[in-house]
Motif scaffolding. Structure first.
Motif, PDB file in Angstrom:
ATOM      1  N   LEU A 148      13.350  12.279  22.115  1.00  0.00           N
ATOM      2  CA  LEU A 148      13.785  13.437  21.530  1.00  0.00           C
ATOM      3  C   LEU A 148      15.508  13.298  21.964  1.00  0.00           C
ATOM      4  CD1 LEU A 148      11.280  16.246  22.088  1.00  0.00           C
ATOM      5  CD2 LEU A 148      11.715  15.116  20.103  1.00  0.00           C
ATOM      6  N   LEU A 174      15.507  17.894  23.819  1.00  0.00           N
ATOM      7  CA  LEU A 174      16.063  18.806  23.230  1.00  0.00           C
ATOM      8  C   LEU A 174      17.514  19.609  23.403  1.00  0.00           C
ATOM      9  CD1 LEU A 174      13.320  20.388  21.178  1.00  0.00           C
ATOM     10  CD2 LEU A 174      14.785  18.627  20.548  1.00  0.00           C
ATOM     11  N   THR A 175      17.524  19.788  24.907  1.00  0.00           N
ATOM     12  CA  THR A 175      18.470  20.411  25.412  1.00  0.00           C
ATOM     13  C   THR A 175      19.503  19.900  26.344  1.00  0.00           C
ATOM     14  OG1 THR A 175      17.329  21.143  27.214  1.00  0.00           O
ATOM     15  CG2 THR A 175      17.234  22.783  25.360  1.00  0.00           C
ATOM     16  N   SER A 230      18.599  13.792  19.683  1.00  0.00           N
ATOM     17  CA  SER A 230      19.748  14.769  19.640  1.00  0.00           C
ATOM     18  C   SER A 230      21.262  14.304  19.897  1.00  0.00           C
ATOM     19  CB  SER A 230      19.249  15.675  20.804  1.00  0.00           C
ATOM     20  OG  SER A 230      19.371  14.997  22.006  1.00  0.00           O
TER      21      SER A 230
END
Length: 276
Positions: free
Chosen positions: A233, A15-16, A237
């Motif tokens: 993920l 996610l990051t 993203s």
């Protein structure tokens, strides 16, 4: 490391990684606050292989075109188009982080993971990102990328060796300061990260499988699952961020970085969490 911890950290990585909020900083913060220990720089580097695999697949056409154009241009000057130059920009811009990453690998795995430093970098580079958004012209498309732009973003990428800085945040900010459009800066930031992150992950594989010292230790299967989760993920993203930056500024991430940095500092000051 438990299976739940491995999966959660894989989710955090996915996610990051591509947001300008520092995936390595988030992995250190999450593992420190919720798990009471550090998952380690090697775990971070290896799971980044999952997110870089997402980049390779998402930009497969671009990467293939650039590689073909680069080899063609080596032997035929008439074929030296934008894709040929892009190949050289990525190669040249990767050299600084390769050198510094090797020279300071021990510090990156130890002192640089102090939560006080990470919280400080979250706040400091929130200001840098805000300044890039505020004062940059954002006029030049990726077709106008130059060697000077590539080098500037390459040196900015070196700052991401410190958790809390953010690779995408540093390189995109450098691109904005150089006058590139937000979409151009972010797109080249993705391409620039491929060789450095891939090399870092492969280099860290032995340490990740046979960790030494204190900290959370993941097994081979746990590392594999965390990396797969990060890949899934991470792919999602990338698509989201590339669409987001077309119509939205990076200011959205500035406030988040500051709030997170101040929160971590508060937890450290009150003794809720340890800095090391």
């Amino acid at each position: 490391m438990t299976w739940l911890q491995a999966i959660i950290l894989g989710i955090v990585q996915g996610l990051t990684e591509f947001l300008p909020i520092s995936s390595s900083g988030h992995l250190r913060i999450v593992s420190g606050i919720f798990f009471g220990d550090d998952a380690g720089a090697s775990f971070t580097a290896v799971t980044q292989l999952g997110t870089e695999a997402a980049v390779l697949i998402y930009f497969a056409r671009d990467i293939f075109r650039i590689i073909v154009a680069w080899f063609r241009g080596l032997f035929d000057a008439a074929q030296r188009d934008l894709d040929y130059r892009m190949g050289w920009y990525v190669i040249i811009a990767t050299i600084p982080i390769g050198v510094l990453g090797f020279l300071f690998k021990d510090q990156i795995r130890t002192g640089a993971r102090n939560l006080w430093l990470i919280a400080t970098m979250l706040i400091v580079f929130a200001v840098v990102i805000a300044a890039a958004e505020r004062f940059s012209r954002k006029e030049r498309p990726i077709e106008q990328l130059t060697t000077r732009d590539g080098l500037a973003m390459g040196f900015a990428q070196c700052l991401a060796l410190i958790p809390g800085v953010s690779r995408s945040g540093a390189t995109s900010s450098a691109g904005l300061f150089a006058g590139l459009t937000r979409a151009a800066a972010v797109r080249f930031s993705f391409l620039l990260a491929i060789p450095a992150v891939t090399a870092s992950g492969l280099f860290s594989l032995p340490d990740a499988f046979t960790p030494s010292g204190e900290g959370l230790s993941a097994s081979g299967p746990q590392l594999l699952v965390a990396t797969i989760v990060a890949f899934i993920l991470g792919y999602a993203s990338i698509a989201w961020l590339l669409k987001f930056v077309v119509d939205h500024s990076l200011y959205w991430f500035v406030g988040y970085r500051i709030v997170l940095g101040v929160t971590v500092m508060g937890l450290l000051a009150t003794g809720v969490v340890s800095a090391t």
